[in-house]
Design an enzyme around this catalytic site. Structure first.
Site, PDB file in Angstrom:
ATOM      1  N   ARG A 189     -81.431 -10.035  14.348  1.00  0.00           N
ATOM      2  CA  ARG A 189     -81.009  -8.635  14.478  1.00  0.00           C
ATOM      3  C   ARG A 189     -80.153  -8.426  15.729  1.00  0.00           C
ATOM      4  O   ARG A 189     -79.174  -7.721  15.713  1.00  0.00           O
ATOM      5  CB  ARG A 189     -82.235  -7.714  14.502  1.00  0.00           C
ATOM      6  CG  ARG A 189     -82.174  -6.703  13.376  1.00  0.00           C
ATOM      7  CD  ARG A 189     -83.429  -5.908  13.285  1.00  0.00           C
ATOM      8  NE  ARG A 189     -84.543  -6.699  12.782  1.00  0.00           N
ATOM      9  CZ  ARG A 189     -85.822  -6.444  13.015  1.00  0.00           C
ATOM     10  NH1 ARG A 189     -86.178  -5.451  13.770  1.00  0.00           N
ATOM     11  NH2 ARG A 189     -86.748  -7.198  12.489  1.00  0.00           N
ATOM     12  N   ARG A 220     -69.566 -14.363  -3.395  1.00  0.00           N
ATOM     13  CA  ARG A 220     -70.980 -14.078  -3.667  1.00  0.00           C
ATOM     14  C   ARG A 220     -71.748 -13.913  -2.367  1.00  0.00           C
ATOM     15  O   ARG A 220     -71.394 -14.514  -1.347  1.00  0.00           O
ATOM     16  CB  ARG A 220     -71.608 -15.227  -4.460  1.00  0.00           C
ATOM     17  CG  ARG A 220     -70.945 -15.507  -5.793  1.00  0.00           C
ATOM     18  CD  ARG A 220     -71.203 -14.346  -6.754  1.00  0.00           C
ATOM     19  NE  ARG A 220     -70.394 -14.477  -7.955  1.00  0.00           N
ATOM     20  CZ  ARG A 220     -70.889 -14.858  -9.132  1.00  0.00           C
ATOM     21  NH1 ARG A 220     -72.161 -15.169  -9.262  1.00  0.00           N
ATOM     22  NH2 ARG A 220     -70.098 -14.924 -10.180  1.00  0.00           N
ATOM     23  N   GLU A 260     -67.295 -22.046   7.465  1.00  0.00           N
ATOM     24  CA  GLU A 260     -65.910 -21.758   7.827  1.00  0.00           C
ATOM     25  C   GLU A 260     -65.836 -20.659   8.882  1.00  0.00           C
ATOM     26  O   GLU A 260     -64.985 -20.685   9.758  1.00  0.00           O
ATOM     27  CB  GLU A 260     -65.102 -21.355   6.587  1.00  0.00           C
ATOM     28  CG  GLU A 260     -64.573 -22.527   5.771  1.00  0.00           C
ATOM     29  CD  GLU A 260     -65.659 -23.388   5.134  1.00  0.00           C
ATOM     30  OE1 GLU A 260     -66.736 -22.857   4.809  1.00  0.00           O
ATOM     31  OE2 GLU A 260     -65.436 -24.610   4.970  1.00  0.00           O
ATOM     32  N   GLY A 286     -93.313 -12.349  20.762  1.00  0.00           N
ATOM     33  CA  GLY A 286     -91.965 -12.136  21.288  1.00  0.00           C
ATOM     34  C   GLY A 286     -91.988 -11.254  22.537  1.00  0.00           C
ATOM     35  O   GLY A 286     -93.055 -10.999  23.108  1.00  0.00           O
ATOM     36  N   ASP A 287     -90.825 -10.773  22.924  1.00  0.00           N
ATOM     37  CA  ASP A 287     -90.759 -10.028  24.187  1.00  0.00           C
ATOM     38  C   ASP A 287     -91.546  -8.722  24.129  1.00  0.00           C
ATOM     39  O   ASP A 287     -92.088  -8.279  25.140  1.00  0.00           O
ATOM     40  CB  ASP A 287     -89.299  -9.796  24.597  1.00  0.00           C
ATOM     41  CG  ASP A 287     -88.588  -8.870  23.642  1.00  0.00           C
ATOM     42  OD1 ASP A 287     -88.675  -9.089  22.423  1.00  0.00           O
ATOM     43  OD2 ASP A 287     -87.944  -7.917  24.112  1.00  0.00           O
ATOM     44  N   THR A 339     -91.002 -16.905  18.591  1.00  0.00           N
ATOM     45  CA  THR A 339     -90.039 -16.068  17.860  1.00  0.00           C
ATOM     46  C   THR A 339     -88.954 -16.960  17.279  1.00  0.00           C
ATOM     47  O   THR A 339     -88.497 -17.895  17.941  1.00  0.00           O
ATOM     48  CB  THR A 339     -89.396 -14.979  18.760  1.00  0.00           C
ATOM     49  OG1 THR A 339     -88.173 -14.540  18.154  1.00  0.00           O
ATOM     50  CG2 THR A 339     -89.065 -15.486  20.150  1.00  0.00           C
ATOM     51  N   ASP A 374     -86.008 -16.125  16.811  1.00  0.00           N
ATOM     52  CA  ASP A 374     -84.671 -15.707  17.248  1.00  0.00           C
ATOM     53  C   ASP A 374     -84.156 -16.410  18.504  1.00  0.00           C
ATOM     54  O   ASP A 374     -82.974 -16.305  18.814  1.00  0.00           O
ATOM     55  CB  ASP A 374     -84.649 -14.186  17.495  1.00  0.00           C
ATOM     56  CG  ASP A 374     -84.785 -13.412  16.209  1.00  0.00           C
ATOM     57  OD1 ASP A 374     -84.338 -13.935  15.162  1.00  0.00           O
ATOM     58  OD2 ASP A 374     -85.347 -12.306  16.221  1.00  0.00           O
ATOM     59  N   LYS A 434     -57.975 -24.764  -0.170  1.00  0.00           N
ATOM     60  CA  LYS A 434     -59.370 -24.939   0.243  1.00  0.00           C
ATOM     61  C   LYS A 434     -60.147 -23.779  -0.358  1.00  0.00           C
ATOM     62  O   LYS A 434     -60.095 -22.656   0.140  1.00  0.00           O
ATOM     63  CB  LYS A 434     -59.490 -24.938   1.763  1.00  0.00           C
ATOM     64  CG  LYS A 434     -60.903 -25.258   2.210  1.00  0.00           C
ATOM     65  CD  LYS A 434     -61.049 -25.382   3.701  1.00  0.00           C
ATOM     66  CE  LYS A 434     -62.471 -25.836   3.993  1.00  0.00           C
ATOM     67  NZ  LYS A 434     -62.884 -25.686   5.351  1.00  0.00           N
ATOM     68  N   ASP A 438     -84.344 -15.632  21.563  1.00  0.00           N
ATOM     69  CA  ASP A 438     -83.546 -14.675  22.335  1.00  0.00           C
ATOM     70  C   ASP A 438     -84.244 -14.240  23.621  1.00  0.00           C
ATOM     71  O   ASP A 438     -83.989 -13.161  24.134  1.00  0.00           O
ATOM     72  CB  ASP A 438     -83.229 -13.449  21.461  1.00  0.00           C
ATOM     73  CG  ASP A 438     -84.476 -12.783  20.930  1.00  0.00           C
ATOM     74  OD1 ASP A 438     -85.575 -13.352  21.084  1.00  0.00           O
ATOM     75  OD2 ASP A 438     -84.369 -11.688  20.359  1.00  0.00           O
ATOM     76  N   GLY A 448     -93.646 -10.365  15.402  1.00  0.00           N
ATOM     77  CA  GLY A 448     -93.109 -11.163  14.293  1.00  0.00           C
ATOM     78  C   GLY A 448     -93.711 -12.562  14.306  1.00  0.00           C
ATOM     79  O   GLY A 448     -93.836 -13.164  15.369  1.00  0.00           O
ATOM     80  N   ARG A 472     -98.383  -5.351  14.196  1.00  0.00           N
ATOM     81  CA  ARG A 472     -97.791  -4.485  15.210  1.00  0.00           C
ATOM     82  C   ARG A 472     -98.816  -3.382  15.444  1.00  0.00           C
ATOM     83  O   ARG A 472     -99.513  -2.968  14.519  1.00  0.00           O
ATOM     84  CB  ARG A 472     -96.446  -3.969  14.721  1.00  0.00           C
ATOM     85  CG  ARG A 472     -95.465  -5.139  14.554  1.00  0.00           C
ATOM     86  CD  ARG A 472     -94.013  -4.720  14.606  1.00  0.00           C
ATOM     87  NE  ARG A 472     -93.182  -5.819  15.082  1.00  0.00           N
ATOM     88  CZ  ARG A 472     -92.649  -6.767  14.291  1.00  0.00           C
ATOM     89  NH1 ARG A 472     -92.883  -6.778  12.997  1.00  0.00           N
ATOM     90  NH2 ARG A 472     -91.887  -7.708  14.820  1.00  0.00           N
TER      91      ARG A 472
HETATM   92  P1  ADP Z   1     -92.428  -9.049  19.229  1.00  0.00           P
HETATM   93  O1  ADP Z   1     -93.561  -9.454  20.097  1.00  0.00           O
HETATM   94  O2  ADP Z   1     -92.188 -10.011  18.114  1.00  0.00           O
HETATM   95  O3  ADP Z   1     -91.182  -8.717  20.043  1.00  0.00           O
HETATM   96  P2  ADP Z   1     -92.986  -6.177  18.849  1.00  0.00           P
HETATM   97  O4  ADP Z   1     -91.852  -5.723  19.707  1.00  0.00           O
HETATM   98  O5  ADP Z   1     -93.236  -5.462  17.583  1.00  0.00           O
HETATM   99  O6  ADP Z   1     -92.853  -7.728  18.441  1.00  0.00           O
HETATM  100  O7  ADP Z   1     -94.302  -6.123  19.751  1.00  0.00           O
HETATM  101  C1  ADP Z   1     -95.545  -6.489  19.218  1.00  0.00           C
HETATM  102  C2  ADP Z   1     -96.612  -5.551  19.714  1.00  0.00           C
HETATM  103  O8  ADP Z   1     -96.708  -5.626  21.142  1.00  0.00           O
HETATM  104  C3  ADP Z   1     -96.350  -4.086  19.432  1.00  0.00           C
HETATM  105  O9  ADP Z   1     -96.726  -3.706  18.121  1.00  0.00           O
HETATM  106  C4  ADP Z   1     -97.226  -3.407  20.477  1.00  0.00           C
HETATM  107  O10 ADP Z   1     -98.581  -3.399  20.068  1.00  0.00           O
HETATM  108  C5  ADP Z   1     -97.072  -4.356  21.668  1.00  0.00           C
HETATM  109  N1  ADP Z   1     -96.000  -3.870  22.559  1.00  0.00           N
HETATM  110  C6  ADP Z   1     -94.673  -4.035  22.430  1.00  0.00           C
HETATM  111  N2  ADP Z   1     -93.989  -3.426  23.423  1.00  0.00           N
HETATM  112  C7  ADP Z   1     -94.919  -2.826  24.201  1.00  0.00           C
HETATM  113  C8  ADP Z   1     -94.862  -2.030  25.382  1.00  0.00           C
HETATM  114  N3  ADP Z   1     -93.701  -1.699  25.958  1.00  0.00           N
HETATM  115  N4  ADP Z   1     -96.038  -1.588  25.901  1.00  0.00           N
HETATM  116  C9  ADP Z   1     -97.218  -1.916  25.328  1.00  0.00           C
HETATM  117  N5  ADP Z   1     -97.337  -2.658  24.218  1.00  0.00           N
HETATM  118  C10 ADP Z   1     -96.212  -3.114  23.657  1.00  0.00           C
END
Ligand code: ADP
Length: 327
Positions: free
Chosen positions: A176, A251, A192, A106-107, A130, A132, A218, A134, A15, A76
């Site tokens: 998420r 809304r 609120e 990200g992770d 990221t 998030d 309110k 997180d 992301g 990805r």
């Molecule tokens: P983010 O880095 O934002 O968490 P993703 O989870 O989609 O996003 O991971 C980005 C890319 O990193 C994936 O499309 C994949 O190519 C690679 N990746 C993610 N997890 C793994 C994993 N367990 N082993 C190998 N490559 C991974």
């Protein structure tokens, strides 16, 4: 003795988040300053296995610190989950003589870097990009502050129109698995109620509080809900409220991808610059296979082995503050 790093590559993956460009700029310029050759990889791991790399100079990253998105693009890549895909990636790095990789993402992206570094002993360093916030081991992630500010700006505007019509607005923000954007933007806009994945949503309590506020005249209310709230997001909350309080003009506004874009905030530019600088320093100093975080204003190097998503770390104190200030 460890081989000295001389040619590095940088990619953005998963992301996107505002500030990734500032991080790329910092990596490129710190690398060049230290006499390294620096390559940019387009479209994350997908570009890596397709050999979509180019040599970067100082001018390649001119005029990007203020731009959202990522000039390297992101993607990805399914193939990278497989050993065969990672072998393709390693072969490209080896062919080009690249001996260090900086991964901004990200992770998930870090897991990819971990797998690659384990299989092929290629030094990798991660930067947490990221919105998030997180990831365990860092107080900041690149993009979070900008996303929160974007949400705040939007919710302030929504409050103006809510006020003009005495309406209830249920605003859905990104997150998420994590409620940090909801929590921070909700507190900063005087919401609120704030509904987050880290807490079980008691919809009866939310509605009872609206009933009570209506009794006190309110009439303008903002509920901020994270997209991953287990009750089901803004539409579900609105449905439940309308069922019990048909007299209320409720809304829904889903902020969506505007939270990912935009010019990075001062904080995101600063942390991206600082983390990018330290990512290259890490490679040079032989501190490999870590991601660069910041904790208590100090650099924190977290082994990629230990990466994890923050779960349920929002304190009771914050939730109490939300309740008291929204009364
Ligand atoms: P983010 O880095 O934002 O968490 P993703 O989870 O989609 O996003 O991971 C980005 C890319 O990193 C994936 O499309 C994949 O190519 C690679 N990746 C993610 N997890 C793994 C994993 N367990 N082993 C190998 N490559 C991974």
């Amino acid at each position: 003795m460890q081989k000295k790093v001389s040619r590095i590559a940088v990619l953005t993956s998963g992301g996107d988040s505002p500030g990734m460009n500032a991080a790329v700029r910092a990596v490129v310029r710190t690398g060049l300053y230290n006499g390294l050759e620096v390559y940019g990889v387009m479209r994350g791991y997908q570009g890596l296995i397709e050999d979509d790399l180019f040599k970067m100079e100082s001018r390649s990253v001119a005029n990007i610190i203020q731009r959202g998105g990522t000039i390297l693009k992101t993607a990805r890549c399914k193939e990278f989950y497989t050993p065969e895909g990672r072998k393709k990636g390693y072969d490209i790095l080896a062919k080009r003589g690249i001996d260090g990789l900086v991964v901004i993402g990200g992770d998930g992206s870090f897991k990819g870097a971990l797998a690659l570094s384990k299989e092929y002993n290629i030094p990798c360093v991660g930067l947490a990009g990221t919105i998030d916030k997180d990831i365990v081991g860092t107080d900041f992630t690149i993009g979070f502050d900008t996303a929160v500010n974007t949400a705040i700006e939007a919710i302030d505007k929504i409050r103006d129109t809510a006020d003009a019509h005495d309406r209830l607005f249920i605003v859905e923000v990104m997150g998420r698995d994590a409620g940090y954007i909801a929590l921070h933007s909700g507190i900063a806009t005087g919401a609120e109620s704030i509904l987050i994945p880290e807490r079980k949503t008691d919809i009866e309590e939310v509605i009872n509080s609206l009933v009570e506020k209506e009794r006190r005249k309110k009439l303008v209310n903002i509920i901020v809900v994270a997209e991953g709230d287990e009750f089901g997001g803004a539409n579900e909350v609105a449905k439940a409220v309308r069922a019990r309080m048909p007299q209320i003009d409720a809304r829904v506004c889903i902020l969506g991808h505007i939270q990912r874009g935009g010019s990075p905030s001062a904080i995101d530019r600063l942390i991206a610059s600082r983390m990018g600088y330290h990512a290259v320093e890490s490679l040079l100093e032989g501190r490999h296979n870590v991601f660069v975080g910041i904790m208590n204003n100090r650099m924190n190097y977290v082994p990629l082995e230990n990466i994890g998503k923050k779960k349920g770390t929002i304190s009771e104190e914050w939730m109490k503050i939300v309740k008291i200030l929204a009364s």
